[in-house]
Structure formats: structure tokens, C-alpha cells
Write a protein that holds these residues in place. Structure first.
Motif, PDB file in Angstrom:
ATOM      1  N   TRP A  18       7.313 -14.813   4.673  1.00  0.00           N
ATOM      2  CA  TRP A  18       8.499 -14.371   3.932  1.00  0.00           C
ATOM      3  C   TRP A  18       8.261 -13.017   3.279  1.00  0.00           C
ATOM      4  O   TRP A  18       9.178 -12.203   3.174  1.00  0.00           O
ATOM      5  CB  TRP A  18       8.915 -15.416   2.901  1.00  0.00           C
ATOM      6  CG  TRP A  18       9.573 -16.587   3.557  1.00  0.00           C
ATOM      7  CD1 TRP A  18       9.046 -17.832   3.739  1.00  0.00           C
ATOM      8  CD2 TRP A  18      10.860 -16.611   4.166  1.00  0.00           C
ATOM      9  NE1 TRP A  18       9.936 -18.622   4.413  1.00  0.00           N
ATOM     10  CE2 TRP A  18      11.063 -17.904   4.679  1.00  0.00           C
ATOM     11  CE3 TRP A  18      11.872 -15.675   4.326  1.00  0.00           C
ATOM     12  CZ2 TRP A  18      12.218 -18.286   5.344  1.00  0.00           C
ATOM     13  CZ3 TRP A  18      13.030 -16.056   4.981  1.00  0.00           C
ATOM     14  CH2 TRP A  18      13.192 -17.338   5.477  1.00  0.00           C
ATOM     15  N   THR A  19       7.032 -12.771   2.844  1.00  0.00           N
ATOM     16  CA  THR A  19       6.707 -11.457   2.289  1.00  0.00           C
ATOM     17  C   THR A  19       6.843 -10.391   3.367  1.00  0.00           C
ATOM     18  O   THR A  19       7.414  -9.323   3.133  1.00  0.00           O
ATOM     19  CB  THR A  19       5.285 -11.457   1.710  1.00  0.00           C
ATOM     20  OG1 THR A  19       5.181 -12.498   0.750  1.00  0.00           O
ATOM     21  CG2 THR A  19       4.943 -10.133   1.063  1.00  0.00           C
ATOM     22  N   PHE A  22      10.441  -9.721   4.014  1.00  0.00           N
ATOM     23  CA  PHE A  22      11.020  -8.912   2.935  1.00  0.00           C
ATOM     24  C   PHE A  22      10.730  -7.426   3.166  1.00  0.00           C
ATOM     25  O   PHE A  22      11.626  -6.590   3.094  1.00  0.00           O
ATOM     26  CB  PHE A  22      10.469  -9.365   1.580  1.00  0.00           C
ATOM     27  CG  PHE A  22      10.872  -8.477   0.443  1.00  0.00           C
ATOM     28  CD1 PHE A  22      12.150  -8.542  -0.090  1.00  0.00           C
ATOM     29  CD2 PHE A  22       9.979  -7.559  -0.086  1.00  0.00           C
ATOM     30  CE1 PHE A  22      12.528  -7.715  -1.134  1.00  0.00           C
ATOM     31  CE2 PHE A  22      10.341  -6.736  -1.127  1.00  0.00           C
ATOM     32  CZ  PHE A  22      11.621  -6.807  -1.660  1.00  0.00           C
ATOM     33  N   ALA A  25      12.658  -6.024   6.106  1.00  0.00           N
ATOM     34  CA  ALA A  25      14.061  -5.786   5.751  1.00  0.00           C
ATOM     35  C   ALA A  25      14.197  -4.525   4.903  1.00  0.00           C
ATOM     36  O   ALA A  25      15.139  -3.747   5.090  1.00  0.00           O
ATOM     37  CB  ALA A  25      14.631  -6.995   5.008  1.00  0.00           C
ATOM     38  N   ILE A  26      13.268  -4.309   3.987  1.00  0.00           N
ATOM     39  CA  ILE A  26      13.292  -3.087   3.165  1.00  0.00           C
ATOM     40  C   ILE A  26      13.130  -1.856   4.057  1.00  0.00           C
ATOM     41  O   ILE A  26      13.810  -0.841   3.870  1.00  0.00           O
ATOM     42  CB  ILE A  26      12.189  -3.137   2.076  1.00  0.00           C
ATOM     43  CG1 ILE A  26      12.494  -4.227   1.058  1.00  0.00           C
ATOM     44  CG2 ILE A  26      12.008  -1.785   1.404  1.00  0.00           C
ATOM     45  CD1 ILE A  26      13.755  -4.009   0.268  1.00  0.00           C
TER      46      ILE A  26
END
Length: 186
Positions: A18-19, A22, A25-26
Motif C-alpha cells: 500500500w505504501t 501511494f 499514485a503520487i
């Protein structure tokens, strides 16, 4: 062998997945948002850096040319050096280029920074998309796609989409509206 691992190890893998998602996505947001921000800021930058209208056009074109021209190479480089290394390199390069662009003292420096942003984005974008596919396939979200579907808006796109996604359905079974005159192979 996932089920034989200790529960705390599974949790750590899930958190890192999940990190990673993230940060991916950034990175994708940075690529998309950058063009919008530059288009808004370009009149001010043009007057502050005493650029001509041609220089202003090059600020936008430098990013587009570098990004579009190096996108296939970025995908191949991602295959060679690995997805994680490509994402980290692309993010770092994009951040450094953004800092250089923000500290520009003339138009040439800004154009060079925008070119570097485009090149970094060309490495980051395919690597990020490949990592999203990898995260999805290992997270139990279903199988990773093996082929890219053709958009359903294309004349034969909907039947081809059904075929490339592995669905064993004919166009009629999937209730796809095919324009008259288009031959659908079953």
C-alpha cells in the motif's frame, strides 16, 4: 507459500504494498498535475525570466517532446533495471528537475529543467503502471491483465475487448451493440 508465512510478515508485506501504491499514485499525479501548473504559471515566468513568445512555447514543448519521445525507451529501461528502481529514479529525477525549474534564472535553464522533467516522467510513467499491475496481481485483486484491451469506442473495439480480456463470450452473449456492416468473428 504465502499462507505459511508468519502473520506479522504478511502484514508488513501488505503495508509496503500500500505504501508503494501511494507513492506510485503520487508520481502519476505529479506527471499529470505538472502540465496544468506550468500552463497557469507560464505568463508570470515569461515576464520574470524575460522570455520571448517562442521561449514560452519551448517551455511547454520541451516537456512534451521529451516525455513523448522517451516513453517507449522508459518502458524498455524499466524492463532492464527493474520497476522499483525505475520508479525511484523517475521520482528523484522529476523532483530534482522541478527544483531546478523553480530556481531558474533564465529561460534556457527553465527549458532544460522541463526537458529533464519530461525525461524523468517518461521513465516514471511506464514503471508506475507496471508496478500498479504487479501490486494488483499479488494483492488478490484478481489476475493481472496480460493484454491491453482495445477501447470499446472503436468500431470493432467492444468485441475485441471481450476477446482480449479472456472472456469466453461471443459479442451476442455479451450484449455488445455492433454497428451494422461490422463483421464480428466468434
Amino acid at each position: 507459500i504465502y499462507h505459511r508465512q508468519r502473520p506479522e510478515h504478511r502484514r508488513r508485506i501488505r503495508v509496503s504494498r500500500w505504501t508503494a501504491l501511494f507513492f506510485i499514485a503520487i508520481g502519476q499525479l505529479m506527471i499529470v498535475l505538472d502540465t496544468t501548473v506550468v500552463n497557469i504559471a507560464i505568463p508570470t515566468a515569461q515576464s520574470d525570466l524575460h522570455m520571448s513568445d517562442g521561449g514560452r512555447q519551448w517551455v511547454v514543448a520541451a516537456y512534451t517532446l521529451a516525455f513523448g519521445g522517451l516513453l517507449l525507451f522508459g518502458g524498455r529501461l524499466t524492463d532492464l533495471i527493474g520497476r522499483k528502481r525505475a520508479v525511484v529514479t523517475g521520482l528523484a529525477g522529476f523532483a530534482v528537475a522541478s527544483a531546478i525549474g523553480g530556481a531558474s534564472v533564465n529561460g534556457g535553464m527553465l527549458i532544460a529543467a522541463r526537458t529533464m522533467q519530461g525525461a524523468s516522467g517518461a521513465l516514471l510513467s511506464p514503471a508506475a503502471l507496471a508496478m500498479i499491475t504487479g501490486c494488483a496481481s499479488t494483492a488478490g485483486w484478481g489476475p493481472a491483465p496480460t493484454t491491453a484491451p482495445v477501447p470499446a469506442s472503436a468500431p470493432e473495439g467492444a468485441p475485441r475487448f471481450v476477446k482480449t480480456t479472456g472472456m469466453n463470450l461471443t459479442a451476442k452473449e455479451a450484449e455488445v451493440k455492433v454497428p451494422p456492416g461490422i463483421r464480428v468473428q466468434d
